[in-house]
Design a protein around this motif. Structure first.
Motif, mmCIF file in Angstrom:
data_model
loop_
_atom_site.group_PDB
_atom_site.id
_atom_site.type_symbol
_atom_site.label_atom_id
_atom_site.label_comp_id
_atom_site.label_asym_id
_atom_site.label_seq_id
_atom_site.Cartn_x
_atom_site.Cartn_y
_atom_site.Cartn_z
ATOM 1 N N LEU A 127 0.818 -1.213 0.000
ATOM 2 C CA LEU A 127 0.000 0.000 0.000
ATOM 3 C C LEU A 127 0.851 1.262 0.000
ATOM 4 O O LEU A 127 0.413 2.305 -0.457
ATOM 5 C CB LEU A 127 -0.924 0.012 1.226
ATOM 6 N N VAL A 128 2.055 1.164 0.542
ATOM 7 C CA VAL A 128 2.911 2.351 0.631
ATOM 8 C C VAL A 128 4.143 2.239 -0.260
ATOM 9 O O VAL A 128 4.954 3.144 -0.296
ATOM 10 C CB VAL A 128 3.332 2.609 2.100
ATOM 11 N N ALA A 129 4.282 1.126 -0.974
ATOM 12 C CA ALA A 129 5.400 0.980 -1.901
ATOM 13 C C ALA A 129 5.253 1.988 -3.039
ATOM 14 O O ALA A 129 4.154 2.251 -3.519
ATOM 15 C CB ALA A 129 5.442 -0.440 -2.460
ATOM 16 N N THR A 130 6.373 2.551 -3.463
ATOM 17 C CA THR A 130 6.344 3.527 -4.551
ATOM 18 C C THR A 130 6.071 2.852 -5.888
ATOM 19 O O THR A 130 5.326 3.369 -6.722
ATOM 20 C CB THR A 130 7.676 4.288 -4.619
ATOM 21 N N ILE A 131 6.660 1.676 -6.069
ATOM 22 C CA ILE A 131 6.524 0.964 -7.341
ATOM 23 C C ILE A 131 5.926 -0.417 -7.120
ATOM 24 O O ILE A 131 6.379 -1.173 -6.259
ATOM 25 C CB ILE A 131 7.885 0.854 -8.051
ATOM 26 N N LEU A 132 4.900 -0.733 -7.892
ATOM 27 C CA LEU A 132 4.300 -2.063 -7.885
ATOM 28 C C LEU A 132 4.735 -2.773 -9.154
ATOM 29 O O LEU A 132 4.618 -2.228 -10.254
ATOM 30 C CB LEU A 132 2.772 -1.969 -7.833
ATOM 31 N N LYS A 133 5.249 -4.007 -8.994
ATOM 32 C CA LYS A 133 5.717 -4.761 -10.153
ATOM 33 C C LYS A 133 5.102 -6.146 -10.167
ATOM 34 O O LYS A 133 4.922 -6.771 -9.120
ATOM 35 C CB LYS A 133 7.250 -4.903 -10.121
ATOM 36 N N ALA A 134 4.816 -6.626 -11.376
ATOM 37 C CA ALA A 134 4.353 -7.996 -11.570
ATOM 38 C C ALA A 134 4.660 -8.373 -13.005
ATOM 39 O O ALA A 134 4.250 -7.675 -13.940
ATOM 40 C CB ALA A 134 2.854 -8.120 -11.302
ATOM 41 N N GLY A 135 5.415 -9.452 -13.199
ATOM 42 C CA GLY A 135 5.801 -9.843 -14.543
ATOM 43 C C GLY A 135 6.506 -8.705 -15.246
ATOM 44 O O GLY A 135 7.450 -8.124 -14.722
ATOM 45 N N ASP A 136 6.045 -8.351 -16.447
ATOM 46 C CA ASP A 136 6.651 -7.246 -17.190
ATOM 47 C C ASP A 136 5.873 -5.945 -17.021
ATOM 48 O O ASP A 136 6.058 -4.989 -17.766
ATOM 49 C CB ASP A 136 6.751 -7.600 -18.683
ATOM 50 N N LEU A 137 5.006 -5.914 -16.002
ATOM 51 C CA LEU A 137 4.162 -4.742 -15.745
ATOM 52 C C LEU A 137 4.685 -3.979 -14.543
ATOM 53 O O LEU A 137 4.970 -4.574 -13.491
ATOM 54 C CB LEU A 137 2.727 -5.203 -15.506
ATOM 55 N N GLU A 138 4.804 -2.664 -14.684
ATOM 56 C CA GLU A 138 5.319 -1.824 -13.591
ATOM 57 C C GLU A 138 4.463 -0.570 -13.453
ATOM 58 O O GLU A 138 4.187 0.113 -14.442
ATOM 59 C CB GLU A 138 6.765 -1.435 -13.874
ATOM 60 N N LEU A 139 4.062 -0.274 -12.218
ATOM 61 C CA LEU A 139 3.252 0.912 -11.930
ATOM 62 C C LEU A 139 3.991 1.771 -10.914
ATOM 63 O O LEU A 139 4.344 1.291 -9.833
ATOM 64 C CB LEU A 139 1.879 0.489 -11.411
ATOM 65 N N LYS A 147 4.313 0.993 -17.106
ATOM 66 C CA LYS A 147 5.114 0.451 -18.190
ATOM 67 C C LYS A 147 4.836 -1.042 -18.339
ATOM 68 O O LYS A 147 4.598 -1.738 -17.351
ATOM 69 C CB LYS A 147 6.608 0.658 -17.930
ATOM 70 N N ARG A 148 4.854 -1.499 -19.575
ATOM 71 C CA ARG A 148 4.756 -2.936 -19.851
ATOM 72 C C ARG A 148 5.893 -3.294 -20.792
ATOM 73 O O ARG A 148 6.008 -2.718 -21.877
ATOM 74 C CB ARG A 148 3.422 -3.286 -20.477
ATOM 75 N N ALA A 149 6.742 -4.243 -20.354
ATOM 76 C CA ALA A 149 7.934 -4.621 -21.134
ATOM 77 C C ALA A 149 8.767 -3.374 -21.455
ATOM 78 O O ALA A 149 9.256 -3.203 -22.570
ATOM 79 C CB ALA A 149 7.540 -5.368 -22.396
ATOM 80 N N ASN A 150 8.883 -2.481 -20.442
ATOM 81 C CA ASN A 150 9.669 -1.241 -20.540
ATOM 82 C C ASN A 150 9.102 -0.225 -21.527
ATOM 83 O O ASN A 150 9.772 0.754 -21.866
ATOM 84 C CB ASN A 150 11.129 -1.548 -20.903
ATOM 85 N N ARG A 151 7.883 -0.433 -21.985
ATOM 86 C CA ARG A 151 7.238 0.537 -22.861
ATOM 87 C C ARG A 151 6.143 1.269 -22.099
ATOM 88 O O ARG A 151 5.392 0.667 -21.328
ATOM 89 C CB ARG A 151 6.637 -0.156 -24.087
ATOM 90 N N GLU A 152 6.068 2.572 -22.309
ATOM 91 C CA GLU A 152 5.065 3.398 -21.626
ATOM 92 C C GLU A 152 3.653 2.990 -22.050
ATOM 93 O O GLU A 152 3.375 2.789 -23.238
ATOM 94 C CB GLU A 152 5.291 4.867 -21.962
ATOM 95 N N PHE A 229 0.872 -14.125 -12.300
ATOM 96 C CA PHE A 229 1.353 -13.306 -13.407
ATOM 97 C C PHE A 229 2.837 -13.004 -13.306
ATOM 98 O O PHE A 229 3.527 -12.858 -14.296
ATOM 99 C CB PHE A 229 0.560 -11.996 -13.494
ATOM 100 N N SER A 230 3.344 -12.910 -12.076
ATOM 101 C CA SER A 230 4.751 -12.575 -11.890
ATOM 102 C C SER A 230 5.673 -13.776 -12.059
ATOM 103 O O SER A 230 6.866 -13.666 -12.045
ATOM 104 C CB SER A 230 4.973 -11.970 -10.502
ATOM 105 N N VAL A 231 5.086 -14.969 -12.187
ATOM 106 C CA VAL A 231 5.891 -16.184 -12.334
ATOM 107 C C VAL A 231 6.282 -16.354 -13.791
ATOM 108 O O VAL A 231 5.427 -16.400 -14.672
ATOM 109 C CB VAL A 231 5.095 -17.424 -11.858
#
Length: 232
Positions: A127-139, A147-152, A229-231
């Motif tokens: 809830l307080v993390a700056t970045i949420l990541k799962a698989g190739d998805l980053e928020l 970003k998905r696969a490093n693309r905006e 999804f992150s696996v």
């Protein structure tokens, strides 16, 4: 989505002060003045943290805390007790009832905000993390970029909040009603079918080509963010 804090406090001036400071830090805030009304509301929806006054009309804060700790659904709900009782015996009583922290009035608002952040970091780090990541998805919550696969990926504000809300608890299934409450807010009336429309838009935007869909539809129940999804 921003952490949700429920304030249960019958002193209007104090509850307004707390609401103002919490909202200024980006929290979603709900204020309730009676202990019995708070108990009923907590059966409908759970905040990420509860600021609970000791003395309340309808049902005392300490009794409400005791009841919450006796129920599986709320046994781990973070609770900060607010009280004018500063004696050591009273602090021990409040903590032994199940409160995670105990703040004596009058208190420093910046100190209370620091305690809120500390408890949320321990209880719900996502809830307080700056970045949420799962698989190739980053928020990124600070920049509101995805970003998905490093693309905006360009999302509308509602689709962004929806993705953020789902990514906070991978694998948890949310009903349409819960998504409306968590993303749109319980004070806003929106038809449940609107959820399906925005989930569809979100999927269309983040799932390009053969990209795997991270959002799982659970028939008859709602939606969840795929916990696999992150696996790789």
């Amino acid at each position: 989505m921003s952490p949700k804090v429920m304030i249960v406090e019958d002193e209007e001036a104090l509850s307004l002060l707390l609401r103002y400071n919490l909202e200024a830090e980006g929290y979603q805030v709900e204020v309730i003045a009676r202990g019995d009304e708070a108990e009923s509301r907590l059966q409908e929806t759970l905040p990420d943290l509860l600021l609970l006054d000791w003395m309340l009309p309808g049902l005392s804060g300490i009794e409400l805390c005791r009841r919450l700790r006796a129920k599986p659904k709320t046994v781990k709900l973070p609770v900060i007790m607010l009280t004018a009782r500063g004696e050591e015996s009273e602090r021990i009583r409040g903590l032994s009832t199940g409160a995670d922290d105990y703040v004596v009035k009058p208190f420093s608002v910046p100190e209370l905000m620091a305690r809120v952040r500390a408890i949320l970091r321990r209880a719900s780090p996502d809830l307080v993390a700056t970045i949420l990541k799962a698989g190739d998805l980053e928020l990124n919550r600070e920049t509101h970029r995805v970003k998905r696969a490093n693309r905006e990926v360009t999302l509308g504000p509602t689709e962004y909040r929806l993705l953020e809300f789902l990514m906070q608890n991978p694998g948890r299934v949310y009903s349409r009603e819960q998504l409306l409450d968590g993303v749109w807010g319980h004070d806003v009336y929106v038809d449940e079918r609107t959820v399906d429309v925005h989930v569809g838009r979100l999927r269309k935007t983040i799932n390009r080509g053969r990209a795997k869909d991270p959002i799982r539809t659970v028939r008859g129940s709602g939606y969840s963010f795929d916990d696999q999804f992150s696996v790789e």
